[in-house]
Design a protein around this motif. Structure first.
Motif, short mmCIF file in Angstrom:
data_model
loop_
_atom_site.label_atom_id
_atom_site.label_comp_id
_atom_site.label_asym_id
_atom_site.label_seq_id
_atom_site.Cartn_x
_atom_site.Cartn_y
_atom_site.Cartn_z
N CYS A 329 -22.95 1.12 -54.12
CA CYS A 329 -23.93 2.20 -54.28
C CYS A 329 -23.46 3.49 -53.62
O CYS A 329 -23.73 4.60 -54.12
N TYR A 330 -22.77 3.36 -52.49
CA TYR A 330 -22.23 4.56 -51.85
C TYR A 330 -21.24 5.26 -52.77
O TYR A 330 -21.25 6.50 -52.90
N TYR A 331 -20.39 4.49 -53.45
CA TYR A 331 -19.41 5.10 -54.34
C TYR A 331 -20.06 5.74 -55.56
O TYR A 331 -19.53 6.69 -56.13
N LEU A 354 -18.87 21.33 -42.60
CA LEU A 354 -18.29 20.71 -41.42
C LEU A 354 -19.31 19.84 -40.69
O LEU A 354 -19.02 18.71 -40.29
N TRP A 355 -20.53 20.34 -40.52
CA TRP A 355 -21.56 19.55 -39.84
C TRP A 355 -21.91 18.29 -40.62
O TRP A 355 -22.20 17.24 -40.03
N GLY A 356 -21.86 18.38 -41.95
CA GLY A 356 -22.11 17.19 -42.75
C GLY A 356 -21.06 16.11 -42.53
O GLY A 356 -21.38 14.92 -42.41
N VAL A 357 -19.80 16.53 -42.44
CA VAL A 357 -18.72 15.57 -42.21
C VAL A 357 -18.80 14.99 -40.80
O VAL A 357 -18.54 13.80 -40.59
N VAL A 358 -19.15 15.82 -39.82
CA VAL A 358 -19.33 15.32 -38.46
C VAL A 358 -20.38 14.22 -38.43
O VAL A 358 -20.21 13.17 -37.80
N LEU A 359 -21.50 14.47 -39.12
CA LEU A 359 -22.56 13.46 -39.19
C LEU A 359 -22.05 12.17 -39.83
O LEU A 359 -22.36 11.06 -39.36
N LEU A 360 -21.24 12.31 -40.89
CA LEU A 360 -20.70 11.13 -41.58
C LEU A 360 -19.80 10.32 -40.64
O LEU A 360 -19.89 9.09 -40.60
N VAL A 361 -18.95 11.00 -39.88
CA VAL A 361 -18.06 10.31 -38.95
C VAL A 361 -18.86 9.58 -37.88
O VAL A 361 -18.57 8.41 -37.56
N VAL A 362 -19.86 10.25 -37.33
CA VAL A 362 -20.67 9.64 -36.27
C VAL A 362 -21.39 8.40 -36.79
O VAL A 362 -21.39 7.34 -36.14
N VAL A 363 -22.01 8.51 -37.95
CA VAL A 363 -22.76 7.38 -38.52
C VAL A 363 -21.83 6.21 -38.82
O VAL A 363 -22.14 5.05 -38.52
N ARG A 364 -20.66 6.50 -39.38
CA ARG A 364 -19.72 5.43 -39.70
C ARG A 364 -19.17 4.76 -38.45
O ARG A 364 -19.04 3.54 -38.38
N ALA A 365 -18.81 5.57 -37.45
CA ALA A 365 -18.29 5.01 -36.21
C ALA A 365 -19.34 4.14 -35.53
O ALA A 365 -19.03 3.05 -35.02
N PHE A 366 -20.59 4.60 -35.52
CA PHE A 366 -21.67 3.82 -34.91
C PHE A 366 -21.88 2.51 -35.65
O PHE A 366 -22.07 1.45 -35.04
N SER A 367 -21.83 2.55 -36.99
CA SER A 367 -22.03 1.35 -37.80
C SER A 367 -20.94 0.32 -37.53
O SER A 367 -21.22 -0.87 -37.32
N LEU A 368 -19.68 0.79 -37.55
CA LEU A 368 -18.58 -0.13 -37.30
C LEU A 368 -18.60 -0.63 -35.86
O LEU A 368 -18.23 -1.78 -35.58
N LEU A 379 -21.55 -7.47 -40.96
CA LEU A 379 -22.61 -6.59 -40.48
C LEU A 379 -22.10 -5.16 -40.37
O LEU A 379 -22.79 -4.20 -40.78
N GLY A 380 -20.89 -5.01 -39.82
CA GLY A 380 -20.31 -3.67 -39.69
C GLY A 380 -20.13 -2.99 -41.03
O GLY A 380 -20.43 -1.80 -41.18
N MET A 381 -19.64 -3.73 -42.05
CA MET A 381 -19.41 -3.13 -43.35
C MET A 381 -20.71 -2.84 -44.09
O MET A 381 -20.80 -1.86 -44.84
N ILE A 382 -21.73 -3.67 -43.92
CA ILE A 382 -23.04 -3.39 -44.53
C ILE A 382 -23.60 -2.08 -43.98
O ILE A 382 -24.04 -1.19 -44.74
N LEU A 383 -23.59 -1.94 -42.65
CA LEU A 383 -24.09 -0.72 -42.04
C LEU A 383 -23.22 0.48 -42.41
O LEU A 383 -23.73 1.60 -42.61
N PHE A 384 -21.91 0.25 -42.52
CA PHE A 384 -20.97 1.30 -42.93
C PHE A 384 -21.34 1.82 -44.33
O PHE A 384 -21.40 3.03 -44.56
N GLY A 385 -21.58 0.90 -45.26
CA GLY A 385 -21.92 1.30 -46.62
C GLY A 385 -23.26 2.01 -46.71
O GLY A 385 -23.39 3.05 -47.37
N LEU A 386 -24.28 1.47 -46.03
CA LEU A 386 -25.61 2.07 -46.06
C LEU A 386 -25.62 3.44 -45.38
O LEU A 386 -26.23 4.40 -45.88
N GLY A 387 -24.94 3.55 -44.24
CA GLY A 387 -24.88 4.83 -43.54
C GLY A 387 -24.15 5.89 -44.34
O GLY A 387 -24.58 7.05 -44.41
N VAL A 391 -25.90 9.48 -45.71
CA VAL A 391 -25.39 10.80 -45.34
C VAL A 391 -24.94 11.57 -46.58
O VAL A 391 -25.25 12.76 -46.73
N THR A 392 -24.20 10.91 -47.47
CA THR A 392 -23.73 11.57 -48.69
C THR A 392 -24.89 12.05 -49.54
O THR A 392 -24.88 13.17 -50.07
N PHE A 393 -25.92 11.22 -49.67
CA PHE A 393 -27.10 11.58 -50.46
C PHE A 393 -27.81 12.80 -49.85
O PHE A 393 -28.20 13.73 -50.56
#
Length: 436
Positions: A329-331, A354-368, A379-387, A391-393
């Motif tokens: 769904c993320y893709y 830039l702020w959007g990408v920063v948010l994406l990095v933070v969310v992905r790092a937190f998920s992983l 669990l890490g990959m599920i949260l990675f995909g949902l996060g 953010v992209t949406f």
């Protein structure tokens, strides 16, 4: 562009079952780390100045931007090569990929060659030579895949085959682009060299290294986070599963998104200059089309990913199929974002990007990080995909809001269609399992 990309995508899909039986997940893991290093160096080398090639109206400014980009790429190659020579062992141990060995020295050279190709391709986008660019992409892709297959047979599935194919594809691509017409412009480029002009355009387009380059690097880092995190926490085999799954998810993006992206960027830049009132309609029209094109295919991969990978690529790749179910769904929304991502640059809103990408990095790092802490890669990959999806949406909806488009109608419609599609597909899966 679409025709050429269709050829390379179909060939890639046809060869994937063969590749999955030639190369083990661990080989794909090492390949992913190598590609990750090349991607990171590529993003920071030219400070995103090639992204500004469409903007100058005067040719002397455009040529100065090209000269600046080449100088930056060359300087980066020299500095990074020296650093890798001094820090090879420490770097390999830190990444836990000692098996790469001396291939680590190929990273800066590959990044340099790839940067030259990107610079020349950006020149072709400015001159609208999409036919030539498309033909080059087909030739280099087919040649690279042929070498990868041949090396896989000769080297018995060693990661060296994947690395050879990747390096060869970039070197050949750069050579073909150069001799397809760029070589005839070298004299003009060198004769007009001026340090004063280079400094002037570097300052004029300073928002590109400040915001676009930073955002691009962070975006690359966001894509490579699973590789960097999982290599140390879960081993190269799991990295290989992730790399193989995303390589196949990228194919439809390459088929539709990458074929449209350079043409659309040129079109929206031109539209904003001459008919800015048409920009919202142009953006939402492409957004809807890309969303509808990807809805069913990505829905299928989300619901049936594990079955498809197990059947097509063999049982040892079923875990890669499970990863695709987390990311499908993320893709879908990443595909749709090809219609919105150029808007920040056109409106000169790089800081927001830039702020959007920063948010994406933070969310992905937190998920992983949660997955690593719980010692649970799923669990890490599920949260990675949902996060990543969330953010992209949100970024896409923000861009539609900036264009005065009723973003909430788009959001409700998109979410409803995704939920209905997944419900129908999951129902059919349950019925198939019951009947079996």
């Amino acid at each position: 562009m679409l025709s050429a990309t269709t050829v390379t995508t179909v060939v890639g899909l046809m060869l994937s079952p063969v590749m999955s039986r030639l190369y083990a997940p661990a080989a794909y893991g090492l390949f992913a780390v190598f590609n990750g290093l090349v991607s990171n160096l590529t993003m920071i080398s030219t400070l995103a100045y090639p992204s500004a090639f469409l903007l100058p109206r005067k040719e002397e400014k455009f040529r100065a931007l090209v000269q600046l980009s080449v100088l930056l790429a060359t300087a980066n190659f020299g500095i990074v090569s020296l650093a890798f020579m001094l820090l090879q062992d420490s770097l390999l141990r830190w990444l836990q990929v000692e098996a790469l060995g001396n291939w680590i020295y190929a990273v800066p050279a590959t990044a340099f060659v790839y940067n030259l190709m990107l610079i020349m391709n950006a020149c072709y986008v400015r001159t609208k030579e999409f036919r030539k660019q498309a033909g080059i992409n087909v030739i280099t892709s087919l040649a690279g895949r042929s070498l990868t297959l041949a090396a896989g047979f000769l080297l018995h599935g060693s990661a060296t085959g994947l690395l050879l194919g990747e390096v060869f594809t970039k070197v050949m691509g750069t050579g073909v682009v150069y001799f397809s017409g760029i070589n005839r412009q070298i004299r003009t480029l060198t004769s007009s060299f001026s340090w004063t002009r280079i400094w002037a355009v570097g300052y004029e387009y300073r928002e590109y290294p400040l915001y676009v380059a930073t955002g691009g690097y962070l975006n690359t880092l966001a894509l490579q986070l699973p590789v960097l995190v999982m290599t140390g926490a879960f081993g190269p085999t799991n990295v290989g599963f992730y790399a193989f799954s995303t390589s196949l998810l990228e194919l439809p993006l390459g088929l539709v998104g990458a074929a449209i992206s350079p043409v659309f960027l040129q079109k929206v830049t031109e539209t904003y200059e001459h008919e800015p009132n048409r920009l919202p309609k142009l953006c939402i029209s492409l957004y809807n089309k890309l969303f509808y094109v990807g809805l069913v295919p990505f829905g299928i991969i989300t619901v049936y990913g594990d079955w498809i990978f197990g059947f097509v690529f063999g049982s040892r790749w079923e875990a890669a199929g499970i990863f695709t179910t987390y990311l499908g769904c993320y893709y879908l929304f990443r595909l749709a974002s090809y219609a919105t991502s150029p808007i920040y640059a056109v409106l000169r809103k790089q800081r927001l990007a830039l702020w959007g990408v920063v948010l994406l990095v933070v969310v992905r790092a937190f998920s992983l990080g949660i997955g690593v802490y719980a010692d649970d890669i799923n669990l890490g990959m599920i949260l990675f995909g949902l996060g990543s999806l969330a953010v992209t949406f949100c970024i896409d909806m923000n861009i539609l809001y900036m264009l005065n488009i009723s973003w909430w109608l788009v959001a409700v419609r998109s979410a409803t269609l995704v939920l209905l599609t997944l419900i129908v597909l999951y129902t059919t899966r349950v019925v198939i399992q019951y009947l079996a």
